[in-house]
Design a protein around this motif. Structure first.
Motif, PDB file in Angstrom:
ATOM      1  N   ILE A  87       0.835  -1.201   0.000  1.00 22.38           N
ATOM      2  CA  ILE A  87       0.000   0.000   0.000  1.00 22.38           C
ATOM      3  C   ILE A  87       0.871   1.252   0.000  1.00 22.38           C
ATOM      4  CG2 ILE A  87      -1.719   1.295   1.303  1.00 22.38           C
ATOM      5  CD1 ILE A  87      -2.808  -1.206  -0.053  1.00 22.38           C
ATOM      6  N   ALA A  88       1.948   1.241   0.775  1.00 25.15           N
ATOM      7  CA  ALA A  88       2.844   2.402   0.813  1.00 25.15           C
ATOM      8  C   ALA A  88       3.448   2.673  -0.563  1.00 25.15           C
ATOM      9  CB  ALA A  88       3.951   2.176   1.847  1.00 25.15           C
ATOM     10  N   LEU A  89       3.875   1.617  -1.234  1.00 26.60           N
ATOM     11  CA  LEU A  89       4.410   1.789  -2.585  1.00 26.60           C
ATOM     12  C   LEU A  89       3.307   2.227  -3.550  1.00 26.60           C
ATOM     13  CD1 LEU A  89       6.789  -1.310  -2.806  1.00 26.60           C
ATOM     14  CD2 LEU A  89       7.430   1.095  -2.543  1.00 26.60           C
ATOM     15  N   GLY A  90       2.084   1.779  -3.302  1.00 22.32           N
ATOM     16  CA  GLY A  90       0.964   2.213  -4.127  1.00 22.32           C
ATOM     17  C   GLY A  90       0.704   3.703  -3.996  1.00 22.32           C
ATOM     18  N   ILE A  91       0.846   4.246  -2.786  1.00 24.26           N
ATOM     19  CA  ILE A  91       0.689   5.691  -2.596  1.00 24.26           C
ATOM     20  C   ILE A  91       1.752   6.441  -3.391  1.00 24.26           C
ATOM     21  CG2 ILE A  91       0.867   7.546  -0.899  1.00 24.26           C
ATOM     22  CD1 ILE A  91      -0.382   5.667   1.147  1.00 24.26           C
ATOM     23  N   LEU A  92       2.980   5.950  -3.324  1.00 31.58           N
ATOM     24  CA  LEU A  92       4.058   6.578  -4.078  1.00 31.58           C
ATOM     25  C   LEU A  92       3.795   6.491  -5.583  1.00 31.58           C
ATOM     26  CD1 LEU A  92       6.818   7.937  -4.095  1.00 31.58           C
ATOM     27  CD2 LEU A  92       7.876   5.677  -3.955  1.00 31.58           C
ATOM     28  N   THR A  93       3.268   5.366  -6.037  1.00 33.57           N
ATOM     29  CA  THR A  93       2.950   5.208  -7.454  1.00 33.57           C
ATOM     30  C   THR A  93       1.877   6.197  -7.894  1.00 33.57           C
ATOM     31  OG1 THR A  93       3.503   2.855  -7.333  1.00 33.57           O
ATOM     32  CG2 THR A  93       2.161   3.560  -9.189  1.00 33.57           C
ATOM     33  N   ALA A  94       0.878   6.424  -7.049  1.00 39.02           N
ATOM     34  CA  ALA A  94      -0.173   7.394  -7.380  1.00 39.02           C
ATOM     35  C   ALA A  94       0.406   8.786  -7.571  1.00 39.02           C
ATOM     36  CB  ALA A  94      -1.238   7.396  -6.283  1.00 39.02           C
ATOM     37  N   ILE A  95       1.345   9.161  -6.715  1.00 37.50           N
ATOM     38  CA  ILE A  95       1.972  10.484  -6.829  1.00 37.50           C
ATOM     39  C   ILE A  95       2.793  10.568  -8.113  1.00 37.50           C
ATOM     40  CG2 ILE A  95       3.631  12.057  -5.765  1.00 37.50           C
ATOM     41  CD1 ILE A  95       2.756  10.877  -3.041  1.00 37.50           C
TER      42      ILE A  95
ATOM     43  N   VAL B  10       2.465   8.767 -11.009  1.00 38.82           N
ATOM     44  CA  VAL B  10       1.710   8.696 -12.254  1.00 38.82           C
ATOM     45  C   VAL B  10       1.069  10.036 -12.600  1.00 38.82           C
ATOM     46  CG1 VAL B  10      -0.525   7.981 -11.298  1.00 38.82           C
ATOM     47  CG2 VAL B  10       0.167   7.201 -13.579  1.00 38.82           C
ATOM     48  N   VAL B  11       0.837  10.865 -11.598  1.00 45.03           N
ATOM     49  CA  VAL B  11       0.269  12.192 -11.837  1.00 45.03           C
ATOM     50  C   VAL B  11       1.351  13.214 -12.149  1.00 45.03           C
ATOM     51  CG1 VAL B  11      -0.975  14.108 -10.756  1.00 45.03           C
ATOM     52  CG2 VAL B  11      -1.783  11.760 -10.441  1.00 45.03           C
ATOM     53  N   ASN B  12       2.476  13.117 -11.480  1.00 43.72           N
ATOM     54  CA  ASN B  12       3.502  14.151 -11.589  1.00 43.72           C
ATOM     55  C   ASN B  12       4.657  13.771 -12.514  1.00 43.72           C
ATOM     56  OD1 ASN B  12       2.809  16.331  -9.385  1.00 43.72           O
ATOM     57  ND2 ASN B  12       2.392  14.345  -8.442  1.00 43.72           N
ATOM     58  N   ILE B  13       5.162  12.537 -12.424  1.00 40.98           N
ATOM     59  CA  ILE B  13       6.312  12.122 -13.233  1.00 40.98           C
ATOM     60  C   ILE B  13       6.033  10.718 -13.778  1.00 40.98           C
ATOM     61  CG2 ILE B  13       8.842  12.048 -13.331  1.00 40.98           C
ATOM     62  CD1 ILE B  13       8.920  13.322 -10.585  1.00 40.98           C
ATOM     63  N   PRO B  14       5.176  10.582 -14.785  1.00 42.50           N
ATOM     64  CA  PRO B  14       4.809   9.251 -15.274  1.00 42.50           C
ATOM     65  C   PRO B  14       6.007   8.397 -15.690  1.00 42.50           C
ATOM     66  CG  PRO B  14       3.357  10.917 -16.194  1.00 42.50           C
ATOM     67  CD  PRO B  14       4.449  11.650 -15.486  1.00 42.50           C
ATOM     68  N   ALA B  15       7.038   9.027 -16.246  1.00 42.19           N
ATOM     69  CA  ALA B  15       8.202   8.247 -16.685  1.00 42.19           C
ATOM     70  C   ALA B  15       8.884   7.538 -15.525  1.00 42.19           C
ATOM     71  CB  ALA B  15       9.202   9.158 -17.398  1.00 42.19           C
ATOM     72  N   ALA B  16       8.741   8.098 -14.316  1.00 39.91           N
ATOM     73  CA  ALA B  16       9.380   7.498 -13.145  1.00 39.91           C
ATOM     74  C   ALA B  16       8.700   6.206 -12.708  1.00 39.91           C
ATOM     75  CB  ALA B  16       9.394   8.501 -11.991  1.00 39.91           C
TER      76      ALA B  16
END
Length: 400
Positions: free
Chosen positions: A187-195, A197-203
Motif C-alpha cells: 500500500i505504501a508503494l501504491g501511494i508513491l505510485t499514485a503520486i 503517475v500524476v507528476n512524473i509518469p516516466a518514473a
C-alpha cells in the motif's frame, strides 16, 4: 454472494461515473503496462510462492498498481485494471476458478469501498500542493490505504471463516505478521505510485523495478519462513522451534527466571488414521495446533515435534504455573470437535481425544534446553504408561 454483489456494484458505478478523459486513459495505460510488465517478469517467483504455501492469506504485490488506480482514475477504469491484473495472475497461478473469482471479487469490492471513502473528500489534487495541503492530501491517501487494506482483510477473512472445513485460526483468516507487513509495504508503494503517475509518469519505470525485486524478496522471505515451519499445522518445525526456543530460553536464564518445556502427545493418534484416513488425521493436527495457540501466551514458543507430538517452551513460568498450563492444554484438546471427512469422503466429527503431557522445568530438572527436552519427553512416556490422558511432571534428578 460476494461475486453477485461485486457485479451489481460495478454496473452501477460504470453507469453513474462520467466518461474518462484523455488524461485518464493515458494514466490507465501507463498503470496497465507497468502492471503487466511486473506480472510477467515475476511470474516464476509467484508460481513458486503459491506452490509452496499452505492455504491461507496470500499477499499479491499487484496492489502497487491497483491501489493508485483507485486513487487517480475513474472507478470503472480502476476496476478494469484490477480485472486485467487478476486475469493475468490467474494464468500464472492456475488456481481453481472459484478461488480466483472470490479473490478478484474481494479486491474489486475493496476498491469500490475505498473509492466511496475518497468521494467524501475533494477531488484528488496531487500536483502543485503547498506544505499544509500536502500533509492533508497525504492524510487522505493514508486513510484510503487503511480502508483498502482493511476491506480486503475483512472480506477475505469472512470468506475463510465461511469456506473453511476446519476451525479457522487467526493465521488463516488474517495472515501472519509477515503477511501484513508485506501488505502494508504494498500500500505504501501504491501511494508513491499514485503520486508519480500524476507528476512524473516516466518514473513509473522505477516502480516496476521495485515491484519485481519486491516479488523476489518476498519469495526469499517466504522460503526462510517455510524452512522453519511445519506445513501441516503452520507451527514451527523442530529446526524453527529449537532456534526460537533457544533465544527465549537464554533470555529467561540470564534473568534467573524459570522456564518450562512441555511435550504434548496425542493419545492413540494412529487409530484416527486407521479409522477415518490420513486427511482426517491432518485435520486433527491442524485444529490441535490452533488450540495450542489459543491456550498459551503470545511469548510462548510452540512447535511440532513430529508425528502426533508437540513441544512448547513457556518462558518465565515455574512448576505450579507449568502444571496448570499443561492441564489447560489437556482439557482444551479433550473438548475439541474436529469436523472432517471419513475414508469415503463423508462428513464426520472427531471428538473426545485425549493427550499425555510431560513437563520439565528449568532449573530444577536441567540447565540446558536439550536436556529439558529429553526429560519432558521421558515424562510423556511415564504419563502413557500410567494410563494416558494426564499431565506428568518429571521427577527431580537423583543428585538434587
Amino acid at each position: 454472494m460476494i461475486e453477485a454483489l461485486t457485479v451489481v456494484a460495478m454496473v452501477w458505478l460504470t453507469v453513474t461515473t462520467p466518461a474518462p478523459t484523455q488524461v485518464d486513459w493515458f494514466r490507465f495505460a501507463a498503470l496497465a503496462i507497468c502492471a503487466t510488465i511486473h506480472i510477467q517478469m515475476s511470474r516464476r517467483q509467484e508460481e513458486r510462492r503459491r506452490s509452496t504455501r499452505k492455504p491461507t492469506v496470500h499477499i499479491d504485490l499487484t496492489g502497487i498498481w491497483s491501489f493508485p488506480a483507485v486513487v487517480v482514475l475513474p472507478i470503472h477504469l480502476a476496476l478494469l485494471l484490477i480485472v486485467l491484473s487478476r486475469t493475468q495472475r490467474w494464468f500464472v497461478a492456475r488456481r481453481p476458478l472459484y478461488r480466483f473469482t472470490f479473490s478478484a471479487g474481494s479486491m474489486l469490492l475493496a476498491a469500490m469501498v475505498t473509492y466511496g471513502v475518497l468521494v467524501l473528500f475533494d477531488e484528488r489534487r496531487l500536483t502543485e500542493l503547498d506544505v499544509p495541503s500536502s500533509f492533508a492530501e497525504f492524510g487522505v491517501l493514508g486513510l484510503a490505504g487503511l480502508v483498502y487494506f482493511g476491506a480486503q482483510a475483512l472480506i477475505i477473512g469472512a470468506g475463510a471463516i465461511l469456506l473453511s472445513t476446519t476451525k479457522p485460526s487467526i493465521r488463516t483468516v488474517l495472515g501472519t505478521k509477515e503477511d501484513n507487513e508485506l501488505e502494508a509495504l504494498t500500500i505504501a508503494l501504491g501511494i508513491l505510485t499514485a503520486i508519480l503517475v500524476v507528476n512524473i509518469p516516466a518514473a513509473l519505470a522505477i516502480m516496476v523495478v521495485i515491484s519485481v525485486i519486491g516479488n523476489r524478496i518476498a519469495e526469499v522471505r517466504q522460503l526462510q519462513v517455510d524452512v522453519r515451519t511445519d506445513p501441516k499445522t503452520g507451527l514451527l518445525n523442530m529446526r524453527g522451534w529449537h532456534e526460537a526456543a533457544e533465544r527465549a530460553f537464554e533470555r529467561a536464564s540470564r534473568a534467573n527466571s524459570p522456564s518450562a518445556v512441555l511435550m504434548v502427545d496425542l493419545d492413540h493418534f494412529k487409530s484416527i488414521n486407521d479409522t477415518w484416513g490420513h486427511p482426517a488425521g491432518d485435520d486433527v493436527l491442524e485444529v490441535v495446533a490452533a488450540a495450542l495457540r489459543s491456550a498459551t501466551r503470545p511469548g510462548d514458543v510452540i512447535g511440532r515435534f513430529g508425528g502426533e507430538e508437540f513441544v512448547l517452551l513457556l518462558p518465565d513460568m515455574g512448576t505450579p504455573e507449568a502444571v496448570a498450563a499443561g492441564e489447560r492444554i489437556r482439557e482444551t484438546v479433550s473438548g475439541l470437535q474436529v469436523p472432517t471427512t471419513d475414508k469415503r469422503g463423508g462428513p464426520v466429527a472427531i471428538a473426545g481425544r485425549t493427550t499425555s503431557v510431560g513437563i520439565a522445568v528449568y532449573p530444577q530438572h536441567g540447565s540446558e534446553l536439550d536436556e529439558l527436552l529429553k526429560i519432558a519427553d521421558a515424562a510423556v512416556y511415564e504419563a502413557k504408561e500410567n494410563g494416558r490422558d494426564q499431565v506428568r511432571l518429571a521427577s527431580l534428578p537423583r543428585s538434587a
